[in-house]
Design an enzyme around this catalytic site. Structure first.
Site, PDB file in Angstrom:
ATOM      1  N   ARG A   1       0.846  -1.210   0.000  1.00 59.48           N
ATOM      2  CA  ARG A   1       0.000   0.000   0.000  1.00 59.48           C
ATOM      3  C   ARG A   1       0.879   1.257   0.000  1.00 59.48           C
ATOM      4  O   ARG A   1       0.527   2.285  -0.569  1.00 59.48           O
ATOM      5  CB  ARG A   1      -0.951  -0.010   1.208  1.00 59.48           C
TER       6      ARG A   1
ATOM      7  N   LYS B   1      -9.601   6.408 -18.699  1.00 59.80           N
ATOM      8  CA  LYS B   1     -10.010   6.866 -20.024  1.00 59.80           C
ATOM      9  C   LYS B   1      -8.841   6.750 -21.021  1.00 59.80           C
ATOM     10  O   LYS B   1      -8.285   5.695 -21.181  1.00 59.80           O
ATOM     11  CB  LYS B   1     -10.555   8.285 -19.908  1.00 59.80           C
TER      12      LYS B   1
ATOM     13  N   TYR C   1     -17.353  17.150 -14.233  1.00 56.51           N
ATOM     14  CA  TYR C   1     -17.793  15.758 -14.355  1.00 56.51           C
ATOM     15  C   TYR C   1     -18.804  15.441 -13.236  1.00 56.51           C
ATOM     16  O   TYR C   1     -18.576  15.786 -12.068  1.00 56.51           O
ATOM     17  CB  TYR C   1     -16.570  14.824 -14.289  1.00 56.51           C
TER      18      TYR C   1
HETATM   19  C1  LIG Z   1     -13.395  14.216 -16.499  1.00 56.38           C
HETATM   20  C2  LIG Z   1     -13.458  13.096 -15.500  1.00 56.38           C
HETATM   21  N1  LIG Z   1     -12.811  13.211 -14.335  1.00 56.38           N
HETATM   22  C3  LIG Z   1     -12.846  12.230 -13.396  1.00 56.38           C
HETATM   23  C4  LIG Z   1     -13.580  11.078 -13.605  1.00 56.38           C
HETATM   24  C5  LIG Z   1     -13.610  10.014 -12.523  1.00 56.38           C
HETATM   25  O1  LIG Z   1     -12.774   8.971 -12.866  1.00 56.38           O
HETATM   26  P1  LIG Z   1     -13.017   7.421 -12.473  1.00 56.38           P
HETATM   27  O2  LIG Z   1     -14.236   6.973 -13.198  1.00 56.38           O
HETATM   28  O3  LIG Z   1     -11.756   6.761 -12.908  1.00 56.38           O
HETATM   29  O4  LIG Z   1     -13.200   7.395 -10.992  1.00 56.38           O
HETATM   30  C6  LIG Z   1     -14.254  10.911 -14.819  1.00 56.38           C
HETATM   31  C7  LIG Z   1     -15.033   9.702 -15.074  1.00 56.38           C
HETATM   32  O5  LIG Z   1     -15.775   9.610 -16.008  1.00 56.38           O
HETATM   33  C8  LIG Z   1     -14.199  11.943 -15.786  1.00 56.38           C
HETATM   34  O6  LIG Z   1     -14.846  11.856 -16.951  1.00 56.38           O
END
Ligand SMILES: Cc1ncc(COP(=O)(O)O)c(C=O)c1O
Length: 416
Positions: free
Chosen positions: A71, A223, A123
């Site tokens: 960890r 992503k 988001y």
């Molecule tokens: C722009 C953006 N930031 C943060 C996140 C959060 O990431 P995660 O889904 O890996 O927790 C997302 C998820 O879609 C996102 O599109």
């Protein structure tokens, strides 16, 4: 040996194509080499091994050699973190179990009574964390339009403001915020306010917020950075050593860390980041231009289109954009959007984005359903808004698929 190598290199250097504007190695080279020198591993493996051990032998009690417990640190994770930092031209990178895990860990740098200023079209999951979880902990958030007039940010700063959260381009409306201008204004107001840029949609390949003054960069590695839709992970990059010390403490104290196997996969995904991003952009731009002229399309949003309201900022701040397109069909009716989605064959209806496969979704009822309806309406996230993640399939097949689904969506309706 050196002489043999230097002759062709010198020749190549004269060629304009080989001239580098910035010092240092290119992102393609760093993605392949930084953090994975074979000399680091016993046996000099060219591909970094996956170290699944949760614990490491100590030669004397209380004196770990390099790692003690996974960890707190792990060879495969360290290899990935070094590579990620190099791509963002950052000194440090820390990885977390998801993008939101990274955000949550950073929230522990705040305390009750503190204030966050966030871009309005943030988001949905980040907004939910601010509105529903941080509010409960006594941290208040303001959601602000940072795109139309960046200087208006100052009106929203207070003595308790500790964090300014920029996402650019935003998800799903692809609005841009001027990172340099906002960061300069915020730091002038109070240099201790932390400015973070969520760089998920642009990636380290097309935008470098730290070079524009931001304190932190966050990515949902889930992503484009991983790019294969098979890992959920997040990271935060930074240059400030003090912030790095605080955040590495929080990384192991809170424990939202990724698995070594996932670190291996993301590290592998990074090897093709540059080639993938170029192809995502080339196909997305072609599709966006096609849609823009289409009789069934009301509006296409893509930062690389001259019609984007912040095209000038796009050219100044970014060196390109990914495969994300948002659009409204004529009439902006949810039924038509649903018919369009149902008829697409190569674009799979699913949340998420940034993988090699093309995806499509309706933000209002999928990724952004948790955004309060009134706020969605104000932003323009209507029920008919469609978000597309253009993948790496042959773009001609994607165009044919879109055309056929548009014809279907508009058949047998009064607008046809
Ligand atoms: C722009 C953006 N930031 C943060 C996140 C959060 O990431 P995660 O889904 O890996 O927790 C997302 C998820 O879609 C996102 O599109």
């Amino acid at each position: 040996m050196e002489g043999e190598l230097s002759a062709p290199l010198q020749k190549a250097d004269k060629d304009e194509e080989y001239q580098r504007e910035t010092p240092g190695t290119g992102i393609e080279t760093d993605a392949i080499h930084v953090g994975q020198e074979p000399e680091r591993w016993p046996g000099q493996a060219v591909v970094p091994p996956i170290s699944m051990a949760t614990t490491f032998k100590q030669l004397e009690p209380g004196k770990p050699v390099l790692y003690e417990y996974s960890r707190c640190g792990n060879p495969t994770r360290q290899c990935l973190e070094e590579c990620l930092a190099s791509l963002e031209k950052a000194k440090y990178a820390l990885t977390f179990s998801s993008g939101l895990g990274a955000t949550t860990t950073l929230m522990f740098m705040l305390k009750s009574g503190d204030h966050i200023v966030s871009i309005d079209d943030v988001y949905g999951g980040t907004g939910r964390l601010f509105r529903r979880c941080m509010a409960q902990m006594g941290v208040e958030s303001s959601f602000v339009d940072m795109s139309t007039d960046p200087s208006s940010i100052v009106k929203h700063l207070k003595p308790t403001t500790r964090l300014v959260w920029i996402e650019t381009p935003t998800n799903p409306l692809l609005k841009l915020a001027d990172i340099k201008e906002i960061t300069t204004l915020v730091h002038k107001y109070d240099p201790k306010i932390m400015v973070l840029v969520d760089n998920t949609f642009a990636t380290s390949f097309y935008q470098r917020p730290l070079e524009l003054g931001a304190d932190f960069v966050l990515h949902s590695l889930t992503k484009y950075m991983n790019g294969h839709s098979d890992v959920v992970m997040g990271c935060i990059m930074m240059n400030n050593e003090e912030y790095y010390k605080q955040l590495s403490f929080l990384q192991y104290a809170i424990g939202a860390v990724p698995s070594p196997f996932d670190c291996y996969l993301v590290n592998r995904g990074l090897k093709t980041l540059a080639v993938r991003m170029r192809q995502h952009m080339s196909s997305a731009l072609r599709i966006a231009k096609y849609l823009e002229k289409h009789k069934y399309i009301e509006r296409v949003i893509y930062p690389g289109l001259e019609s984007h309201p912040q095209y000038e900022l796009y050219k100044k701040q970014m060196s390109g954009f990914s495969g994300m397109i948002s659009l409204y069909l004529k009439g902006d009716e949810v039924e038509k959007s649903q018919r369009f989605l149902k008829h697409l064959k190569l674009f799979t209806t699913a949340e998420s984005l940034g993988g090699y496969e093309s995806l499509v979704e309706l933000p209002a009822i999928m990724t952004h359903a948790s955004v309060p309806e009134e706020h969605r309406r104000e932003l323009g996230i209507t029920d008919g808004l469609i978000r597309i993640s253009v993948g790496l399939e042959d773009v001609r097949d994607l165009l044919n698929d879109i055309e056929s689904a548009l014809q279907y969506a508009f058949s047998d309706t009064k607008n046809n």
